[in-house]
Design a protein around this motif. Sequence first.
Motif, PDB file in Angstrom:
ATOM      1  N   TRP A   1     -21.829  57.216  42.582  1.00 50.46           N
ATOM      2  CA  TRP A   1     -20.964  56.446  43.479  1.00 50.46           C
ATOM      3  C   TRP A   1     -20.991  57.060  44.864  1.00 50.46           C
ATOM      4  O   TRP A   1     -21.437  58.190  45.044  1.00 50.46           O
ATOM      5  CB  TRP A   1     -19.536  56.316  42.950  1.00 50.46           C
ATOM      6  CG  TRP A   1     -18.793  57.591  42.632  1.00 50.46           C
ATOM      7  CD1 TRP A   1     -18.577  58.117  41.395  1.00 50.46           C
ATOM      8  CD2 TRP A   1     -18.117  58.467  43.556  1.00 50.46           C
ATOM      9  NE1 TRP A   1     -17.840  59.279  41.484  1.00 50.46           N
ATOM     10  CE2 TRP A   1     -17.539  59.518  42.808  1.00 50.46           C
ATOM     11  CE3 TRP A   1     -17.959  58.484  44.937  1.00 50.46           C
ATOM     12  CZ2 TRP A   1     -16.816  60.545  43.388  1.00 50.46           C
ATOM     13  CZ3 TRP A   1     -17.228  59.521  45.523  1.00 50.46           C
ATOM     14  CH2 TRP A   1     -16.671  60.530  44.746  1.00 50.46           C
TER      15      TRP A   1
ATOM     16  N   TYR B   1     -18.635  57.075  48.699  1.00 50.17           N
ATOM     17  CA  TYR B   1     -17.552  56.660  49.601  1.00 50.17           C
ATOM     18  C   TYR B   1     -18.057  56.804  51.029  1.00 50.17           C
ATOM     19  O   TYR B   1     -18.549  57.861  51.411  1.00 50.17           O
ATOM     20  CB  TYR B   1     -16.301  57.520  49.411  1.00 50.17           C
ATOM     21  CG  TYR B   1     -15.265  57.292  50.496  1.00 50.17           C
ATOM     22  CD1 TYR B   1     -14.401  56.210  50.422  1.00 50.17           C
ATOM     23  CD2 TYR B   1     -15.191  58.135  51.598  1.00 50.17           C
ATOM     24  CE1 TYR B   1     -13.462  55.980  51.420  1.00 50.17           C
ATOM     25  CE2 TYR B   1     -14.265  57.912  52.602  1.00 50.17           C
ATOM     26  CZ  TYR B   1     -13.403  56.830  52.507  1.00 50.17           C
ATOM     27  OH  TYR B   1     -12.484  56.609  53.504  1.00 50.17           O
TER      28      TYR B   1
ATOM     29  N   ASP C   1     -11.076  59.095  43.537  1.00 51.41           N
ATOM     30  CA  ASP C   1     -11.082  59.164  42.080  1.00 51.41           C
ATOM     31  C   ASP C   1     -12.410  59.752  41.605  1.00 51.41           C
ATOM     32  O   ASP C   1     -13.482  59.339  42.046  1.00 51.41           O
ATOM     33  CB  ASP C   1     -10.887  57.769  41.496  1.00 51.41           C
ATOM     34  CG  ASP C   1     -10.766  57.789  39.985  1.00 51.41           C
ATOM     35  OD1 ASP C   1     -11.819  57.802  39.305  1.00 51.41           O
ATOM     36  OD2 ASP C   1      -9.631  57.786  39.479  1.00 51.41           O
TER      37      ASP C   1
ATOM     38  N   GLN D   1     -14.027  59.494  38.829  1.00 50.55           N
ATOM     39  CA  GLN D   1     -14.901  58.674  38.004  1.00 50.55           C
ATOM     40  C   GLN D   1     -15.656  57.611  38.788  1.00 50.55           C
ATOM     41  O   GLN D   1     -16.838  57.370  38.543  1.00 50.55           O
ATOM     42  CB  GLN D   1     -14.068  57.995  36.894  1.00 50.55           C
ATOM     43  CG  GLN D   1     -13.440  58.985  35.930  1.00 50.55           C
ATOM     44  CD  GLN D   1     -14.472  59.887  35.273  1.00 50.55           C
ATOM     45  OE1 GLN D   1     -15.538  59.421  34.851  1.00 50.55           O
ATOM     46  NE2 GLN D   1     -14.174  61.178  35.162  1.00 50.55           N
ATOM     47  N   ASN D   2     -14.987  56.972  39.762  1.00 55.13           N
ATOM     48  CA  ASN D   2     -15.613  55.830  40.428  1.00 55.13           C
ATOM     49  C   ASN D   2     -15.624  55.918  41.945  1.00 55.13           C
ATOM     50  O   ASN D   2     -16.166  55.031  42.610  1.00 55.13           O
ATOM     51  CB  ASN D   2     -14.919  54.534  40.000  1.00 55.13           C
ATOM     52  CG  ASN D   2     -13.400  54.613  40.175  1.00 55.13           C
ATOM     53  OD1 ASN D   2     -12.906  55.261  41.092  1.00 55.13           O
ATOM     54  ND2 ASN D   2     -12.671  53.958  39.278  1.00 55.13           N
TER      55      ASN D   2
ATOM     56  N   ASN E   1     -13.146  55.569  43.997  1.00 57.86           N
ATOM     57  CA  ASN E   1     -12.128  54.761  44.661  1.00 57.86           C
ATOM     58  C   ASN E   1     -11.202  55.648  45.499  1.00 57.86           C
ATOM     59  O   ASN E   1     -10.851  56.766  45.091  1.00 57.86           O
ATOM     60  CB  ASN E   1     -11.305  53.979  43.643  1.00 57.86           C
ATOM     61  CG  ASN E   1     -12.102  52.848  43.012  1.00 57.86           C
ATOM     62  OD1 ASN E   1     -13.112  52.413  43.561  1.00 57.86           O
ATOM     63  ND2 ASN E   1     -11.661  52.380  41.853  1.00 57.86           N
TER      64      ASN E   1
END
Length: 315
Positions: free
Chosen positions: A74, A76, A134, A136-137, A139
């Motif tokens: 992932w 960001y 987060d 895990q993802n 977010n």
Amino acid sequence: PDDVTQLWSIQIDNPFTQARSQSSRRRIINRQRQQNLPNAAQGNLIPMIQGDRLFVNSQQGISVYDRLSGRPLWQYQMDTDGPTHSNMLNSGTLDHQRSVCVTENRVLGIVGFMSQWRASWQLKKHQTHLVCLDMQNGNLLWETQPVQLDEGLDEVFFHGTPLADDRRVYVLMRRSQNSGFHTVYLAALDITDGRLLWKRHLASAAMGNHNRTYALGEMTLYQGQVYVTDNLGTVSAIDGLTGDMLWLVMLDRSFDSQDVEEKSLVAQHRRRTTAASRPAPIVTSSKVLVSPAWVNEPAQVIDRLTGNPLRQLDA
């Protein structure tokens, strides 16, 4: 070496660098390049590995990859639209080490850029954000800027790598003025929502003008206490729960104005010096080791509980 095989590689695109070519101040940028002066787009990428994941703070975002395959998990990315960032890039650089802090279920890091000085036409606010993601993802759980924590922190920027325990996030901040006067703060935030718990002024010092580059502070968290070398001439210990100053030691700054090697051609008329750059303190159960900033400077050994200097270690 011949016996080393590359498993995978990652190319990290930097939109801030791309935006710089679109700036309306191209003559200033070109002059910087001719003088071989650094710019605020430069920084050190320090990957961090935890388990089977590799974390990279590219300064404008945080990315996570599978450690074995390099597969992206992932990412960001902060918004880089508009002229703000390209304007900020034209200013002097700061020597900063930036990575991420990983807890059981959160990833914390500082994204965005700051500069040590800005011309009168440039925007007046630094663009640094402390983000909590987060695990895990990726977010966004919360984000904040210094002025959102306290109105008195206007013109202050985050820097370095935050540290965290189960309840608090610790982050260093600095205010740098065109006059060369610098101020360093340490703050603790609630890890669940980014709420300010306390802030502590650590040191203030005049470091010269914008012809110099400056190193930023670094810190170590040990048994609930934060140990900081601010690179303004002090090392300090702060209680992580209350923000109380446990002790502060002044360091010898006689080495801090050494000249960098001479520049060639057009840059010779603009002598540039660099300030001290000491890494984070090394902390043991009884002692704190402050590394030297210069080759001929001794390391300092300090009593961890009292702050009393114990001895010097020659290089």
